[in-house]
Design a protein around this motif. Structure first.
Motif, PDB file in Angstrom:
ATOM      1  N   LYS A  68       0.818  -1.219   0.000  1.00 21.19           N
ATOM      2  CA  LYS A  68       0.000   0.000   0.000  1.00 21.19           C
ATOM      3  C   LYS A  68       0.846   1.260   0.000  1.00 21.19           C
ATOM      4  O   LYS A  68       0.641   2.168   0.781  1.00 21.19           O
ATOM      5  N   LYS A  69       1.821   1.297  -0.896  1.00 17.81           N
ATOM      6  CA  LYS A  69       2.709   2.447  -1.002  1.00 17.81           C
ATOM      7  C   LYS A  69       2.550   3.089  -2.370  1.00 17.81           C
ATOM      8  O   LYS A  69       2.300   2.415  -3.352  1.00 17.81           O
ATOM      9  N   SER A  70       2.707   4.388  -2.398  1.00 22.38           N
ATOM     10  CA  SER A  70       2.668   5.150  -3.632  1.00 22.38           C
ATOM     11  C   SER A  70       3.863   6.084  -3.662  1.00 22.38           C
ATOM     12  O   SER A  70       4.356   6.505  -2.621  1.00 22.38           O
ATOM     13  N   SER A  71       4.315   6.408  -4.864  1.00 17.75           N
ATOM     14  CA  SER A  71       5.395   7.390  -4.971  1.00 17.75           C
ATOM     15  C   SER A  71       4.789   8.758  -5.259  1.00 17.75           C
ATOM     16  O   SER A  71       3.706   8.868  -5.821  1.00 17.75           O
ATOM     17  N   ALA A  72       5.498   9.797  -4.841  1.00 20.05           N
ATOM     18  CA  ALA A  72       5.014  11.159  -5.031  1.00 20.05           C
ATOM     19  C   ALA A  72       6.191  12.088  -5.288  1.00 20.05           C
ATOM     20  O   ALA A  72       7.335  11.762  -4.970  1.00 20.05           O
ATOM     21  N   THR A  73       5.891  13.224  -5.875  1.00 20.57           N
ATOM     22  CA  THR A  73       6.876  14.269  -6.118  1.00 20.57           C
ATOM     23  C   THR A  73       6.260  15.604  -5.700  1.00 20.57           C
ATOM     24  O   THR A  73       5.074  15.684  -5.399  1.00 20.57           O
ATOM     25  N   VAL A  74       7.076  16.635  -5.705  1.00 19.03           N
ATOM     26  CA  VAL A  74       6.579  17.991  -5.457  1.00 19.03           C
ATOM     27  C   VAL A  74       6.684  18.747  -6.772  1.00 19.03           C
ATOM     28  O   VAL A  74       7.740  18.764  -7.405  1.00 19.03           O
ATOM     29  N   ASN A  75       5.570  19.350  -7.207  1.00 17.99           N
ATOM     30  CA  ASN A  75       5.582  20.071  -8.480  1.00 17.99           C
ATOM     31  C   ASN A  75       6.155  21.475  -8.316  1.00 17.99           C
ATOM     32  O   ASN A  75       6.503  21.890  -7.209  1.00 17.99           O
ATOM     33  N   LYS A  76       6.229  22.225  -9.402  1.00 22.42           N
ATOM     34  CA  LYS A  76       6.844  23.555  -9.374  1.00 22.42           C
ATOM     35  C   LYS A  76       6.067  24.553  -8.530  1.00 22.42           C
ATOM     36  O   LYS A  76       6.577  25.606  -8.185  1.00 22.42           O
ATOM     37  N   HIS A  77       4.822  24.212  -8.170  1.00 20.11           N
ATOM     38  CA  HIS A  77       4.003  25.078  -7.318  1.00 20.11           C
ATOM     39  C   HIS A  77       4.101  24.690  -5.847  1.00 20.11           C
ATOM     40  O   HIS A  77       3.410  25.254  -5.009  1.00 20.11           O
ATOM     41  N   GLY A  78       4.934  23.675  -5.546  1.00 27.27           N
ATOM     42  CA  GLY A  78       5.099  23.232  -4.166  1.00 27.27           C
ATOM     43  C   GLY A  78       4.023  22.269  -3.704  1.00 27.27           C
ATOM     44  O   GLY A  78       3.923  21.972  -2.518  1.00 27.27           O
ATOM     45  N   GLN A  79       3.219  21.757  -4.641  1.00 26.91           N
ATOM     46  CA  GLN A  79       2.153  20.809  -4.289  1.00 26.91           C
ATOM     47  C   GLN A  79       2.673  19.378  -4.404  1.00 26.91           C
ATOM     48  O   GLN A  79       3.496  19.066  -5.257  1.00 26.91           O
ATOM     49  N   LEU A  80       2.156  18.524  -3.542  1.00 29.38           N
ATOM     50  CA  LEU A  80       2.502  17.107  -3.573  1.00 29.38           C
ATOM     51  C   LEU A  80       1.698  16.449  -4.691  1.00 29.38           C
ATOM     52  O   LEU A  80       0.483  16.648  -4.786  1.00 29.38           O
ATOM     53  N   GLU A  81       2.357  15.685  -5.561  1.00 31.55           N
ATOM     54  CA  GLU A  81       1.681  14.991  -6.656  1.00 31.55           C
ATOM     55  C   GLU A  81       1.901  13.496  -6.533  1.00 31.55           C
ATOM     56  O   GLU A  81       3.038  13.047  -6.434  1.00 31.55           O
ATOM     57  N   VAL A  82       0.803  12.753  -6.566  1.00 26.38           N
ATOM     58  CA  VAL A  82       0.843  11.299  -6.473  1.00 26.38           C
ATOM     59  C   VAL A  82       0.329  10.728  -7.780  1.00 26.38           C
ATOM     60  O   VAL A  82      -0.771  11.075  -8.219  1.00 26.38           O
ATOM     61  N   SER A  83       1.113   9.864  -8.411  1.00 22.82           N
ATOM     62  CA  SER A  83       0.660   9.197  -9.624  1.00 22.82           C
ATOM     63  C   SER A  83      -0.222   8.038  -9.220  1.00 22.82           C
ATOM     64  O   SER A  83       0.193   7.160  -8.469  1.00 22.82           O
ATOM     65  N   ALA A  84      -1.448   8.051  -9.700  1.00 23.54           N
ATOM     66  CA  ALA A  84      -2.411   7.002  -9.378  1.00 23.54           C
ATOM     67  C   ALA A  84      -2.955   6.430 -10.681  1.00 23.54           C
ATOM     68  O   ALA A  84      -4.031   6.804 -11.140  1.00 23.54           O
ATOM     69  N   GLY A  85      -2.170   5.553 -11.288  1.00 23.98           N
ATOM     70  CA  GLY A  85      -2.566   4.988 -12.571  1.00 23.98           C
ATOM     71  C   GLY A  85      -2.608   6.074 -13.630  1.00 23.98           C
ATOM     72  O   GLY A  85      -1.651   6.825 -13.788  1.00 23.98           O
ATOM     73  N   PRO A  86      -3.752   6.216 -14.318  1.00 27.98           N
ATOM     74  CA  PRO A  86      -3.833   7.204 -15.391  1.00 27.98           C
ATOM     75  C   PRO A  86      -4.029   8.646 -14.903  1.00 27.98           C
ATOM     76  O   PRO A  86      -4.014   9.570 -15.683  1.00 27.98           O
ATOM     77  N   MET A  87      -4.236   8.849 -13.609  1.00 29.47           N
ATOM     78  CA  MET A  87      -4.463  10.209 -13.121  1.00 29.47           C
ATOM     79  C   MET A  87      -3.414  10.610 -12.091  1.00 29.47           C
ATOM     80  O   MET A  87      -2.695   9.790 -11.555  1.00 29.47           O
ATOM     81  N   THR A  88      -3.359  11.904 -11.824  1.00 27.85           N
ATOM     82  CA  THR A  88      -2.450  12.446 -10.824  1.00 27.85           C
ATOM     83  C   THR A  88      -3.278  13.111  -9.737  1.00 27.85           C
ATOM     84  O   THR A  88      -4.162  13.912 -10.028  1.00 27.85           O
ATOM     85  N   ILE A  89      -2.997  12.774  -8.493  1.00 25.98           N
ATOM     86  CA  ILE A  89      -3.687  13.367  -7.355  1.00 25.98           C
ATOM     87  C   ILE A  89      -2.762  14.436  -6.786  1.00 25.98           C
ATOM     88  O   ILE A  89      -1.591  14.169  -6.520  1.00 25.98           O
ATOM     89  N   THR A  90      -3.290  15.638  -6.623  1.00 27.24           N
ATOM     90  CA  THR A  90      -2.494  16.753  -6.123  1.00 27.24           C
ATOM     91  C   THR A  90      -2.953  17.128  -4.726  1.00 27.24           C
ATOM     92  O   THR A  90      -4.148  17.148  -4.445  1.00 27.24           O
TER      93      THR A  90
END
Length: 111
Positions: A68-90
């Motif tokens: 139950k782990k997901s990878s995430a990054t921080v976008n240029k606006h400082g928001q956390l982004e999680v890749s969830a299959g075909p979509m991105t959760i911010t």
């Protein structure tokens, strides 16, 4: 002479401000979070430049059933982004409350 010193100090202050705005590395997201409603939770840890989010309480954004782990990054606006299959959760932290808002849910930091 005084004018030069003032201009140098003002310039340094502006540069410091611009540097601080552009260097959001996501440290504010690290830690354990519990949903304000229900038993869902997240633990966000650093993984190099990226993050690993461990989901507790039955919720997950990845197909990895085992951990139950997901990878995430921080976008240029400082928001956390999680890749969830075909979509991105911010997600982001609400300034007034300090709560993490992500995936349509609100989380409070566990101290």
């Amino acid at each position: 002479m005084k004018r030069r010193a003032f201009l140098a100090a003002a310039g340094a202050a502006v540069m410091l401000g611009l540097t601080a705005c552009g260097s959001d590395d996501g440290e504010k997201y690290l830690g354990t979070w519990k949903a304000t409603r229900g038993s869902l939770g997240l633990t966000i840890e650093k993984n190099g430049k990226d993050f690993i989010i461990t989901h507790t309480g039955g919720m997950k954004w990845s197909a990895d059933e085992e951990n139950k782990k997901s990878s995430a990054t921080v976008n240029k606006h400082g928001q956390l982004e999680v890749s969830a299959g075909p979509m991105t959760i911010t997600g982001s932290i609400e300034e007034k409350t300090g709560h993490l808002i992500i995936g349509g849910k609100e989380y409070v930091r566990v101290e």
